[in-house]
Design a protein around this motif. Structure first.
Motif, PDB file in Angstrom:
ATOM      1  N   PRO A   1      27.722  59.452  46.410  1.00  0.00           N
ATOM      2  CA  PRO A   1      27.334  59.187  47.858  1.00  0.00           C
ATOM      3  C   PRO A   1      26.037  58.705  48.003  1.00  0.00           C
ATOM      4  O   PRO A   1      24.865  59.243  47.322  1.00  0.00           O
ATOM      5  CB  PRO A   1      27.647  60.513  48.448  1.00  0.00           C
ATOM      6  N   ILE A   2      25.858  57.844  48.933  1.00  0.00           N
ATOM      7  CA  ILE A   2      24.398  57.318  49.100  1.00  0.00           C
ATOM      8  C   ILE A   2      23.995  57.176  50.756  1.00  0.00           C
ATOM      9  O   ILE A   2      23.016  56.625  51.061  1.00  0.00           O
ATOM     10  CB  ILE A   2      24.455  55.779  48.638  1.00  0.00           C
ATOM     11  N   GLU A   3      24.946  57.846  51.473  1.00  0.00           N
ATOM     12  CA  GLU A   3      24.495  57.654  53.018  1.00  0.00           C
ATOM     13  C   GLU A   3      23.270  58.333  53.169  1.00  0.00           C
ATOM     14  O   GLU A   3      22.972  59.282  52.608  1.00  0.00           O
ATOM     15  CB  GLU A   3      25.692  58.396  53.850  1.00  0.00           C
TER      16      GLU A   3
ATOM     17  N   ASP B   1      31.375  61.842  42.137  1.00  0.00           N
ATOM     18  CA  ASP B   1      31.465  61.533  43.633  1.00  0.00           C
ATOM     19  C   ASP B   1      31.785  62.626  44.548  1.00  0.00           C
ATOM     20  O   ASP B   1      31.178  63.461  45.145  1.00  0.00           O
ATOM     21  CB  ASP B   1      31.983  60.253  44.048  1.00  0.00           C
ATOM     22  N   ARG B   2      32.944  63.238  44.308  1.00  0.00           N
ATOM     23  CA  ARG B   2      33.750  64.242  44.747  1.00  0.00           C
ATOM     24  C   ARG B   2      33.059  65.585  44.761  1.00  0.00           C
ATOM     25  O   ARG B   2      32.880  66.640  45.339  1.00  0.00           O
ATOM     26  CB  ARG B   2      35.096  64.337  44.617  1.00  0.00           C
ATOM     27  N   ALA B   3      32.453  65.649  43.429  1.00  0.00           N
ATOM     28  CA  ALA B   3      31.649  66.965  43.006  1.00  0.00           C
ATOM     29  C   ALA B   3      30.296  67.270  43.804  1.00  0.00           C
ATOM     30  O   ALA B   3      30.173  68.278  43.865  1.00  0.00           O
ATOM     31  CB  ALA B   3      31.467  66.884  41.513  1.00  0.00           C
TER      32      ALA B   3
ATOM     33  N   PRO C   1      31.615  67.992  51.695  1.00  0.00           N
ATOM     34  CA  PRO C   1      33.125  67.996  52.329  1.00  0.00           C
ATOM     35  C   PRO C   1      33.332  67.581  53.771  1.00  0.00           C
ATOM     36  O   PRO C   1      34.402  66.926  54.110  1.00  0.00           O
ATOM     37  CB  PRO C   1      33.682  69.443  51.948  1.00  0.00           C
ATOM     38  N   GLU C   2      32.213  67.980  54.536  1.00  0.00           N
ATOM     39  CA  GLU C   2      32.258  67.586  55.854  1.00  0.00           C
ATOM     40  C   GLU C   2      31.965  66.177  56.104  1.00  0.00           C
ATOM     41  O   GLU C   2      32.447  65.445  57.340  1.00  0.00           O
ATOM     42  CB  GLU C   2      31.299  68.394  56.672  1.00  0.00           C
ATOM     43  N   ARG C   3      31.212  65.416  55.142  1.00  0.00           N
ATOM     44  CA  ARG C   3      30.799  63.885  55.375  1.00  0.00           C
ATOM     45  C   ARG C   3      30.868  63.458  54.124  1.00  0.00           C
ATOM     46  O   ARG C   3      29.756  63.191  53.539  1.00  0.00           O
ATOM     47  CB  ARG C   3      29.607  64.092  56.149  1.00  0.00           C
ATOM     48  N   PRO C   4      31.807  63.063  53.584  1.00  0.00           N
ATOM     49  CA  PRO C   4      31.780  62.677  52.101  1.00  0.00           C
ATOM     50  C   PRO C   4      31.004  61.358  51.659  1.00  0.00           C
ATOM     51  O   PRO C   4      31.170  61.140  50.553  1.00  0.00           O
ATOM     52  CB  PRO C   4      33.208  62.684  51.811  1.00  0.00           C
ATOM     53  N   THR C   5      30.708  60.651  52.559  1.00  0.00           N
ATOM     54  CA  THR C   5      29.748  59.405  52.183  1.00  0.00           C
ATOM     55  C   THR C   5      28.444  59.892  51.745  1.00  0.00           C
ATOM     56  O   THR C   5      27.624  59.117  51.567  1.00  0.00           O
ATOM     57  CB  THR C   5      29.762  58.590  53.387  1.00  0.00           C
ATOM     58  N   ARG C   6      27.937  61.205  52.058  1.00  0.00           N
ATOM     59  CA  ARG C   6      26.615  61.577  51.716  1.00  0.00           C
ATOM     60  C   ARG C   6      26.776  62.665  50.683  1.00  0.00           C
ATOM     61  O   ARG C   6      27.732  63.479  50.587  1.00  0.00           O
ATOM     62  CB  ARG C   6      25.716  61.910  53.068  1.00  0.00           C
ATOM     63  N   MET C   7      25.608  63.118  50.123  1.00  0.00           N
ATOM     64  CA  MET C   7      25.708  64.099  48.951  1.00  0.00           C
ATOM     65  C   MET C   7      25.446  65.534  49.755  1.00  0.00           C
ATOM     66  O   MET C   7      24.791  65.309  50.996  1.00  0.00           O
ATOM     67  CB  MET C   7      24.592  64.238  48.125  1.00  0.00           C
TER      68      MET C   7
END
Length: 374
Positions: free
Chosen positions: A297-299, A332-334, A338-344
Motif C-alpha cells: 500500500p502507498i496511500e 500487500d494484504r499482510a 484492514p480499515e483502510r487497505p490502500t495504506r499500511m
C-alpha cells in the motif's frame, strides 16, 4: 560430498550517485558477509556492470576462521575489470563453518571510478572503508575507518558445499534492497532451515519498464530488461521471489513538475503484467520456481493518487490469480490497514508511506510460505 557451488550472499550492481567525489584512491573496502552454510572453498564475483571505465583491484583478501587468505584471478593477485564487465575469482580452498562470517577486503591503489554499487540495509549488513591498504589488517584503526551502507563492486559469494544446500534469490527495488530478505535468513535460522541461503538482487529506485538518462536520477538504476538476465542466474539457486513495480507507478509526475519524469512514463497494469511475464519466462529458463509478491500500500506517499492506486490494485489482482507462477506472496494484504487497505498499518509504516518499518519488514519475512524454505 563437497561438489556443489551455491551462493551464500549476493546483491545487485546498480549505479552509485553521481558526485564529484566519485573517484578515490588508496582505499580499502571491507564487508563482513554472513554465510548460512559451510564448505571447502569460496569464490567471489566482482562486477563493474554500471561502470564507464575499467577498474583495477590491486589486492583482495578474505578473512575466514581467524586467518587471511589471498584471493587470486587467473593466478594473479591483481585484476582489471573492463567497463560493463565482471570477473570471478579463482577457487580458494579453505574450511568455512556454517553460520559464520566471510570477511572480504579489497584495495584500490590508484584513482578508481566508484560507480558500480548498490545501497543495502538489514540486520546482517555491515560495510566499511579505510585509508590505505588494510587488506591484511584484522583490526583497522578507528581513526581511518568509516562505516558505509553501499556495496561497491562485490556482487556474489559462492561456496563449494554439499548438494543439499540451496539458494533463494529475492529480486526487486529498495524494499527488497532493505531488510526483509535478511529477516528471512534469520527466520531460516530460527526454524532450522539451515540448508537455505537467501540472497538479494535488488536496487533502489529501479523500475520494470523505464530508466533515467540524466545524472540527476541515474542512481535510480537500470530497467528490468537490462537487470534481470544479468542478476538472477545464481550458483545453487532454485527459486526466485520477485517484488517489483511500485516505482513505475509512483515516479511519473509530469514535465511541468519535473522535466525528467514525464507522465508518458506512467504504465498501465497490462504493461507491468507484460514485463512480469518476461521475468517469469526467464526464470523458467533458469529452471527456477517463481513466487511473486504483491505491491505494498502507498496511500500517503507524496505522489499518491487514485489513478495510481487503480494500476497497483489491478497488477496485484493479476499476481494473486495468475497460474503462471508457483505462488503469490501477498505482502500487500499482510501489511495493509484492514480499515483502510490502500495504506499500511502505522506499525508497519516507516513513516514515508512507501517503505516498511522494521516491524513491517519482519512481517514480510514471516509470511513467506514455509514450502519455499524447505
Amino acid at each position: 560430498m563437497y561438489d556443489h557451488w551455491a551462493s551464500v550472499w549476493g546483491n545487485a550492481i546498480s549505479i552509485s550517485e553521481n558526485r564529484p567525489e566519485s573517484y578515490n584512491k588508496d582505499l580499502t573496502f571491507r564487508y563482513p558477509i554472513y554465510t548460512q552454510f559451510g564448505g571447502k572453498a569460496v569464490r567471489l564475483t566482482f562486477d563493474n556492470f554500471c561502470g564507464t571505465e575499467k577498474v583495477t583491484f590491486n589486492r583482495v583478501t578474505v578473512f575466514i576462521g581467524g586467518k587471511f587468505y589471498p584471493v587470486t584471478f587467473g593466478g594473479r593477485r591483481e585484476v582489471t575489470i573492463g567497463a560493463g564487465k565482471n570477473t570471478i575469482s579463482d577457487e580458494l580452498p579453505c574450511d568455512i563453518e556454517p553460520q559464520s562470517l566471510i570477511t572480504v577486503s579489497f584495495w584500490f591503489k590508484d584513482f578508481t571510478q566508484l560507480r558500480s554499487a548498490v545501497f543495502t540495509s538489514g540486520p546482517l549488513t555491515e560495510g566499511y572503508y579505510a585509508m590505505g591498504d588494510m587488506t591484511e589488517t584484522e583490526l583497522i584503526p578507528k581513526e581511518i575507518e568509516r562505516s558505509i551502507s553501499v556495496i561497491y563492486f562485490l556482487s556474489n559469494i559462492s561456496v563449494l558445499t554439499p548438494a543439499d544446500n540451496r539458494t533463494i534469490v529475492c529480486y526487486g527495488d529498495s524494499i527488497t534492497a532493505q531488510d526483509w530478505p535478511e529477516y528471512l535468513t534469520l527466520r531460516c535460522n530460527r526454524e532450522e532451515k539451515l540448508h537455505t541461503a537467501v540472497i538479494r538482487r535488488a536496487a533502489s529506485g529501479t523500475r520494470m519498464l523505464r530508466e533515467y538518462n540524466c545524472i540527476t536520477y541515474e542512481s535510480y538504476g537500470l530497467k528490468g530488461k537490462k537487470r534481470f538476465q544479468h542478476e538472477v542466474p545464481t550458483d545453487g539457486a532454485d527459486t526466485v521471489i520477485i517484488q517489483h513495480g511500485i516505482n513505475d507507478i509512483i515516479h511519473p509526475v509530469g514535465t511541468e513538475v519535473n522535466p525528467f519524469r514525464p507522465m508518458s512514463d506512467m504504465p498501465t497494469a497490462d504493461e507491468l503484467i507484460g514485463l512480469m511475464k518476461y521475468y517469469i519466462d526467464e526464470s523458467r529458463q533458469f529452471g527456477y520456481k517463481v513466487y511473486v509478491g504483491t505491491l505494498l500500500p502507498i496511500e500517503g506517499w507524496r505522489t499518491y493518487a487514485p489513478f495510481r492506486e487503480e494500476v497497483r490494485a489491478k497488477f496485484n489482482d493479476w499476481i494473486r490469480t495468475t497460474d503462471l507462477i508457483d505462488g503469490c506472496i501477498d505482502f500487500d494484504r499482510a501489511l495493509a490497514d484492514p480499515e483502510r487497505p490502500t495504506r499500511m498499518l502505522p506499525e508497519f509504516d516507516s513513516g514515508d508511506h512507501l517503505h516498511p518499518s522494521k516491524a513491517g519488514y519482519k512481517r514480510m519475512a514471516d509470511i513467506v510460505p514455509e514450502e519455499i524454505l524447505l
